[in-house]
Design a protein around this motif. Sequence first.
Motif, mmCIF file in Angstrom:
data_model
loop_
_atom_site.group_PDB
_atom_site.id
_atom_site.type_symbol
_atom_site.label_atom_id
_atom_site.label_comp_id
_atom_site.label_asym_id
_atom_site.label_seq_id
_atom_site.Cartn_x
_atom_site.Cartn_y
_atom_site.Cartn_z
ATOM 1 N N ALA A 49 -77.465 1.142 -5.819
ATOM 2 C CA ALA A 49 -76.415 0.145 -6.049
ATOM 3 C C ALA A 49 -76.725 -0.740 -7.252
ATOM 4 C CB ALA A 49 -76.222 -0.707 -4.790
ATOM 5 N N GLN A 50 -77.883 -1.370 -7.281
ATOM 6 C CA GLN A 50 -78.206 -2.335 -8.325
ATOM 7 C C GLN A 50 -79.338 -1.883 -9.234
ATOM 8 O OE1 GLN A 50 -78.976 -6.278 -6.903
ATOM 9 N NE2 GLN A 50 -77.061 -6.430 -5.769
ATOM 10 N N ARG B 227 -83.404 -3.067 -12.696
ATOM 11 C CA ARG B 227 -82.188 -3.659 -12.156
ATOM 12 C C ARG B 227 -81.056 -3.595 -13.183
ATOM 13 N NH1 ARG B 227 -82.189 -7.024 -7.844
ATOM 14 N NH2 ARG B 227 -84.390 -7.448 -8.196
ATOM 15 N N SER B 228 -79.866 -3.274 -12.708
ATOM 16 C CA SER B 228 -78.684 -3.255 -13.577
ATOM 17 C C SER B 228 -78.170 -4.690 -13.728
ATOM 18 C CB SER B 228 -77.592 -2.356 -12.978
ATOM 19 O OG SER B 228 -78.067 -1.034 -12.821
ATOM 20 N N LEU C 14 -75.484 -5.723 -15.509
ATOM 21 C CA LEU C 14 -74.053 -5.908 -15.778
ATOM 22 C C LEU C 14 -73.383 -6.729 -14.679
ATOM 23 C CD1 LEU C 14 -71.589 -5.312 -17.522
ATOM 24 C CD2 LEU C 14 -71.295 -3.169 -16.237
ATOM 25 N N TYR C 15 -73.743 -6.482 -13.432
ATOM 26 C CA TYR C 15 -73.143 -7.228 -12.326
ATOM 27 C C TYR C 15 -73.420 -8.714 -12.460
ATOM 28 C CZ TYR C 15 -72.843 -9.210 -7.633
ATOM 29 O OH TYR C 15 -72.569 -10.019 -6.569
ATOM 30 N N PHE C 16 -74.645 -9.074 -12.815
ATOM 31 C CA PHE C 16 -75.016 -10.486 -12.919
ATOM 32 C C PHE C 16 -74.392 -11.139 -14.154
ATOM 33 C CE2 PHE C 16 -78.274 -8.325 -10.517
ATOM 34 C CZ PHE C 16 -78.414 -9.138 -9.425
ATOM 35 N N LEU D 25 -71.385 -10.451 -15.272
ATOM 36 C CA LEU D 25 -70.004 -10.760 -14.887
ATOM 37 C C LEU D 25 -69.932 -11.798 -13.768
ATOM 38 C CD1 LEU D 25 -68.525 -7.142 -14.894
ATOM 39 C CD2 LEU D 25 -68.407 -8.851 -16.708
ATOM 40 N N GLU D 26 -70.952 -11.841 -12.934
ATOM 41 C CA GLU D 26 -70.912 -12.709 -11.760
ATOM 42 C C GLU D 26 -71.462 -14.109 -12.030
ATOM 43 O OE1 GLU D 26 -70.083 -13.382 -7.624
ATOM 44 O OE2 GLU D 26 -69.524 -11.768 -9.005
#
Length: 447
Positions: free
Chosen positions: A202-203, A234-235, A237-239, A241-242
């Motif tokens: 997932a991450q 760890r990816s 991109l999520y952080f 955007l978040e």
Amino acid sequence: MHVCSFVGSVLLLLFISRIMDGSVASTEEILPPTIQKLMKGYNKYLRPFFGNGPVTVGMSLDIASIYTISEINMDYTATIFLRQRWTDERLCFDGNKSLSLDGRLVELLWVPDTFIVDSKKSFLHDITVENRLIRIFPNGTVLYALRITTTVACSMDLTKYPMDRQTCTLQLESWGYNVKDVVFYWTRGNQSVSGLDHLQLAQYTLEDHYTSESEAVYETGNYPKLIFHFKLKRSILYFILETYVPSSALVVLSWVSFWISQSSVPARICIGVTTVLTMTTLMMGARTSLPNANCFIKAIDVYLGICFSFIFGALIEYAVAHFCTLHQPNAANAYMYGQEMQEREDEMNGIVTSIGSHALRVRKREEMLSRVGDAGSPTPGDSKEEISSSHPQNRCTKCMAITRRVVRCMNCCKIENPHYIDNYSRLTFPLSFIMINLLYWTYYLYF
């Protein structure tokens, strides 16, 4: 009374032993002749090559899935297929085909006492039957496979979270047999672990993996150990955007107040307080998925702290500007205030100029008196008085020049127009934020 109870216990034990002997005998009766021949005289409580050196056990893994990598509990959960191979000289038979047995017959054979070292919770799948495999080859080689789901501890360094890289391990050891009895080895080296090419996390992104062999040293002896290492990245991109984009947007939103008139007190206060409260909520939300440990100062905490400082600084900037507005002439009288300051400066310049002109006239008069002869020369007393009077004037001139410089420095530090504070902030705040961002991303991405 005690004798009767003792006799009863003995009879009960004899009855249970007969039942167990009958069950074993019945189990052996239903086995094929080849297996019956192998099991005749076989003692599962003794390891292979007992008294003739250690038994070598080769292992391989097939990773079915890795999920629920938790930073709070610092562990991960994985489903693996563990395969173990060893040779038991007591199980050799004639033929060229292997025998695949029911997994429930493993109770009749000796198997290694392998366990997962850092396992917090594990279980063997038993739907529809226990997921175990036993296969015996003609040369006595035994293949024993298990399907296990385990939660394993993984020590994580979160100082660069969410730009961190973690290295987790899966360690296999023998529980009771030391290195004199059992030797572990990977059957194909680094290729002994498969299934990672199709693994989706997932991450994280799987960067690298490798295997190693070692020995576990305890008070009771040295035990064989096999270690599987895998590195996770760890990816981010999520952080981005978040967390990173919203926090940066709040900082930019706080700069809007620099373009609003200082007389609009409710508007500027509303922007400042709203951005501060929103940033506080964002910081609290970013920490909900992280361990509450004071020893970890994470990269995301540093960035959120920087953004909060800029937002809070924008609110303080308006407080300073408003304070200066109340204690200095307002914008309507700024021009008159500037004219008054110019007149004071001109007046001071005139005083200094007049004093300098007087000193120049005194020096010229002294030169003329020195050129006139004795007839027109003044008395020694007069010349001494004029010379002595010129020295205080020179000292006064120097003092006035120094005073003039000090006043100029004070005027430079003094804010003549409070509106200039917003003008300076429009430039200094964005430039400072850009520079700090460059330093932040350079440090955490490349160092």
